[in-house]
Structure formats: C-alpha cells, structure tokens
Scaffold this motif. Structure first.
Motif, mmCIF file in Angstrom:
data_model
loop_
_atom_site.group_PDB
_atom_site.id
_atom_site.type_symbol
_atom_site.label_atom_id
_atom_site.label_comp_id
_atom_site.label_asym_id
_atom_site.label_seq_id
_atom_site.Cartn_x
_atom_site.Cartn_y
_atom_site.Cartn_z
ATOM 1 N N GLY A 1 0.673 -1.199 -0.045
ATOM 2 C CA GLY A 1 0.168 0.002 0.006
ATOM 3 C C GLY A 1 0.688 1.356 -0.010
ATOM 4 N N LYS A 2 2.187 1.265 0.630
ATOM 5 C CA LYS A 2 2.837 2.159 0.750
ATOM 6 C C LYS A 2 3.607 2.673 -0.576
ATOM 7 N N GLU A 3 4.329 3.686 -0.524
ATOM 8 C CA GLU A 3 5.299 3.853 -1.628
ATOM 9 C C GLU A 3 6.215 3.148 -1.882
ATOM 10 N N VAL A 4 6.777 2.526 -3.139
ATOM 11 C CA VAL A 4 7.622 1.596 -3.728
ATOM 12 C C VAL A 4 9.001 2.106 -2.919
ATOM 13 N N THR A 5 9.897 1.118 -2.466
ATOM 14 C CA THR A 5 11.144 1.399 -1.888
ATOM 15 C C THR A 5 11.760 0.234 -2.432
ATOM 16 N N ALA A 6 13.192 0.442 -2.436
ATOM 17 C CA ALA A 6 14.203 -0.520 -2.971
ATOM 18 C C ALA A 6 14.069 -1.907 -2.130
ATOM 19 N N GLU A 7 13.591 -1.711 -0.884
ATOM 20 C CA GLU A 7 13.270 -2.733 0.079
ATOM 21 C C GLU A 7 12.352 -3.458 -0.445
ATOM 22 N N SER A 8 11.329 -3.011 -0.556
ATOM 23 C CA SER A 8 10.065 -3.572 -0.956
ATOM 24 C C SER A 8 10.236 -4.431 -2.192
ATOM 25 N N LEU A 9 10.888 -3.947 -3.196
ATOM 26 C CA LEU A 9 11.349 -4.500 -4.558
ATOM 27 C C LEU A 9 12.270 -5.966 -4.249
ATOM 28 N N LEU A 10 13.228 -5.680 -3.229
ATOM 29 C CA LEU A 10 14.168 -6.622 -2.986
ATOM 30 C C LEU A 10 13.383 -7.758 -2.166
ATOM 31 N N LEU A 11 12.360 -7.383 -1.128
ATOM 32 C CA LEU A 11 11.476 -8.161 -0.635
ATOM 33 C C LEU A 11 10.722 -9.359 -1.598
ATOM 34 N N MET A 12 10.235 -8.484 -2.587
ATOM 35 C CA MET A 12 9.415 -9.291 -3.493
ATOM 36 C C MET A 12 10.171 -10.376 -4.274
ATOM 37 N N THR A 13 11.462 -10.137 -4.455
ATOM 38 C CA THR A 13 12.345 -11.337 -5.040
ATOM 39 C C THR A 13 12.077 -12.520 -4.214
ATOM 40 N N LYS A 14 11.840 -12.308 -2.986
ATOM 41 C CA LYS A 14 12.093 -13.545 -2.295
ATOM 42 C C LYS A 14 10.857 -14.400 -2.069
ATOM 43 N N VAL A 15 9.605 -13.859 -2.826
ATOM 44 C CA VAL A 15 8.281 -14.478 -2.749
ATOM 45 C C VAL A 15 8.022 -15.066 -4.063
ATOM 46 N N GLY B 1 0.045 -0.978 -14.533
ATOM 47 C CA GLY B 1 -0.295 -0.634 -13.291
ATOM 48 C C GLY B 1 0.763 -0.880 -12.335
ATOM 49 N N PRO B 2 0.952 -0.079 -11.154
ATOM 50 C CA PRO B 2 2.303 -0.089 -10.295
ATOM 51 C C PRO B 2 2.160 -1.481 -9.625
ATOM 52 N N VAL B 3 1.272 -2.323 -9.231
ATOM 53 C CA VAL B 3 1.669 -3.453 -8.654
ATOM 54 C C VAL B 3 2.096 -4.662 -9.537
ATOM 55 N N ARG B 4 1.607 -4.617 -10.879
ATOM 56 C CA ARG B 4 2.147 -5.540 -11.907
ATOM 57 C C ARG B 4 3.562 -5.119 -12.164
ATOM 58 N N VAL B 5 3.800 -3.597 -12.248
ATOM 59 C CA VAL B 5 5.090 -3.211 -12.668
ATOM 60 C C VAL B 5 6.037 -3.865 -11.559
ATOM 61 N N ARG B 6 5.626 -3.731 -10.294
ATOM 62 C CA ARG B 6 6.647 -4.152 -9.438
ATOM 63 C C ARG B 6 6.870 -5.642 -9.430
ATOM 64 N N ALA C 1 5.653 -16.389 -5.427
ATOM 65 C CA ALA C 1 4.162 -15.935 -6.035
ATOM 66 C C ALA C 1 4.339 -14.901 -6.448
ATOM 67 N N GLN C 2 5.085 -13.855 -6.168
ATOM 68 C CA GLN C 2 5.445 -12.488 -6.881
ATOM 69 C C GLN C 2 6.187 -12.726 -7.994
ATOM 70 N N THR C 3 7.508 -13.512 -7.958
ATOM 71 C CA THR C 3 8.358 -13.392 -9.170
ATOM 72 C C THR C 3 7.665 -14.099 -10.048
ATOM 73 N N ASP C 4 7.052 -15.391 -9.928
ATOM 74 C CA ASP C 4 6.204 -16.107 -10.864
ATOM 75 C C ASP C 4 5.278 -15.441 -11.577
ATOM 76 N N ALA C 5 4.426 -14.388 -10.827
ATOM 77 C CA ALA C 5 3.419 -13.581 -11.462
ATOM 78 C C ALA C 5 4.409 -12.570 -12.342
ATOM 79 N N GLY C 6 5.586 -12.246 -12.110
ATOM 80 C CA GLY C 6 6.507 -11.031 -12.793
ATOM 81 C C GLY C 6 6.859 -11.813 -14.106
ATOM 82 N N ALA C 7 7.192 -13.120 -13.731
ATOM 83 C CA ALA C 7 7.664 -13.827 -14.993
ATOM 84 C C ALA C 7 6.769 -14.034 -16.204
ATOM 85 N N LYS C 8 5.456 -14.370 -15.648
ATOM 86 C CA LYS C 8 4.269 -14.395 -16.575
ATOM 87 C C LYS C 8 4.252 -13.055 -17.356
#
Ligand code: HEC
Length: 214
Positions: free
Chosen positions: A76-90, A156-161, A92-99
């Motif tokens: 919900g918050k502003e995107v940060t480097a930390e939140s992006l790096l955190l996503m790389t550990k999940v 949109g911002p979520v899928r870009v993340r 479900a997120q990186t799979d969605a990104g790969a798609k």
C-alpha cells in the motif's frame, strides 16, 4: 512360548570370556524392522513424492511467508528498494512477474531477458541504472524516444513491481546475449553514491561527528 529361556553360548572363549548366541529379543527386532519401514515411508514422503517439507524447505517456506506478510504491509505504501528486493523472495510474486515478462517483454528483451531489440537485462551494464528503484522507474516511465514504452498505465504499479522483481532475479546472471550497453554497475555505484551524498540529510540523522585530536 513361555519363558523356558536357556542361554546358548558359542563354543569359543577368549581368556575365559564366553559369548552368548541367544536369539535377538523380539522387542529389539521390532525396533529394527520398524526403523526400516519408517525410513522407506520417510523417504517417499519427503523426497520421492515431496508431500512433506524437509527442514530446508520449511525454513524457506517460513522465510517466504514472512516476506509475503511484510510485503502486504509494504504494497500500500510508496515503492522502495527494500520492498522490491523483498518481492524477489516471494515466489508467487516473481512467478507473476515472469508471466508478465513472457507476455509483454520477451519480444524485445528475449525469453531469458538476455536482450534482443532491447538491452540484455542479465549483464552488468545498465543504460538507466541497476538499482531496484532505477529499474522500476525505467519500466514505469519507459524511454519513449528509444522504443521502450511506459508500462505504468498498461500494467499498473503492482504488476510493474512484480515484473521488476522478476527482472531483479535475472539481474547479474550474465546470460550470453546482446552486447553490453550503458555503464557498468561499478560506474553506476559511484554515480549513485555521489547522488546520495548530495542529497540533503534529514535533520535528526546520524550521531555527532567525533572530535578530532581529542
Ligand atoms: C518494443 C520493445 C520493448 C518492449 C516490449 C519492452 N522493452 Fe524494455 N527496453 C526496450 C529498449 C529499446 C530499451 C533501451 C532503451 C534505451 O536505449 O534507453 C529498453 C530498456 C529497458 C530497461 C532498462 C535497461 C537498462 O539498461 O537500463 C528495462 C529494465 C526494461 N527495458 C524492462 C522491460 C520490461 C520489464 C518490459 C516488459 C514489461 C519491457 N522492458 C518491454 C525495448 C522494449
């Protein structure tokens, strides 16, 4: 079967010490056979069919669940480097990104992200910066006159993340592909450090500088 127990001895002796040759007690044999059966079940459960989590897996799973929970708070918050790096550990997120990458980005960056019309995203050279937020900004805003569109409206911002988190998992893999373009990560590091140093510091930051020559 009653206790008409007679000890059997082997007929050798060492310095007068003799050895029994008794039948192994059933309780002992059952623990042995039980262990054998258990090991087969264990192997099938954890390794062959992968139904159960091994220690490593359950550790990774816990890390992922924690990252996912933290991410939910961050999203919900502003995107940060930390939140992006955190996503790389999940996953479900990186799979969605790969798609998303397979749908929207491969035609220019190639299926391995090693470049084609667009640059190689796995090498150590970046035109617009290797930092998570720099990559995020490139994808959000595009590089209009160079053929890289802005994705913020279409994705949109979520899928870009998500797609950026996938790019971050490819970054540094150095897949053979398009020749390097832009500046090396080392050069970017210097440049980014200089930019950071030039930023105004928050008033309450840091401890007082140590007195010299005291
Ligand atoms: C139509 C082709 C095309 C598509 C589709 C495309 N890109 Fe690009 N992309 C480019 C080009 C060309 C560049 C280089 C821009 C430049 O030279 O400044 C680029 C640059 C980039 C960069 C910056 C690389 C660097 O070295 O700094 C990133 C990151 C990137 N693209 C990610 C993506 C993602 C993620 C997608 C899918 C959502 C995507 N691109 C889709 C053509 C494309």
């Amino acid at each position: 079967m009653a206790d008409q127990h007679v000890d059997v001895t082997l007929d050798h002796s060492f310095d007068g010490i003799q050895e029994y040759d008794n039948r192994l007690p059933n309780w002992w044999l059952f623990t042995l056979y039980g262990a054998v059966v258990f090991s087969v079940g264990y192997w099938l459960f954890y390794h062959t069919f992968g139904v159960g989590f091994t220690q490593d897996e359950s550790y990774n799973h816990e890390v992922e669940v924690a990252a996912q929970e933290q991410l939910q708070r961050e999203m919900g918050k502003e995107v940060t480097a930390e939140s992006l790096l955190l996503m790389t550990k999940v996953t479900a997120q990186t799979d969605a990104g790969a798609k998303i990458f397979q749908q929207k980005c491969v035609q220019c960056h190639g299926p391995q992200a090693a470049g084609d019309i667009g640059p190689n995203l796995t090498d150590d050279f970046w035109i617009h910066g290797p930092e998570p937020l720099q990559i995020y900004n490139t994808v959000m805003n595009g590089v209009q006159d160079k053929g890289m569109q802005a994705w913020k409206d279409q994705l949109g911002p979520v899928r870009v993340r998500q797609v950026v988190s996938f790019v971050l998992t490819r970054k540094g893999l150095n897949v053979a592909g398009k020749a390097p373009q832009g500046k090396s990560i080392a050069e970017w590091d210097k440049e980014n450090a200089a930019l950071k140093a030039a930023e105004p510091k928050p008033a309450d930051a840091g401890t007082p500088a140590p007195k010299s020559g005291g």
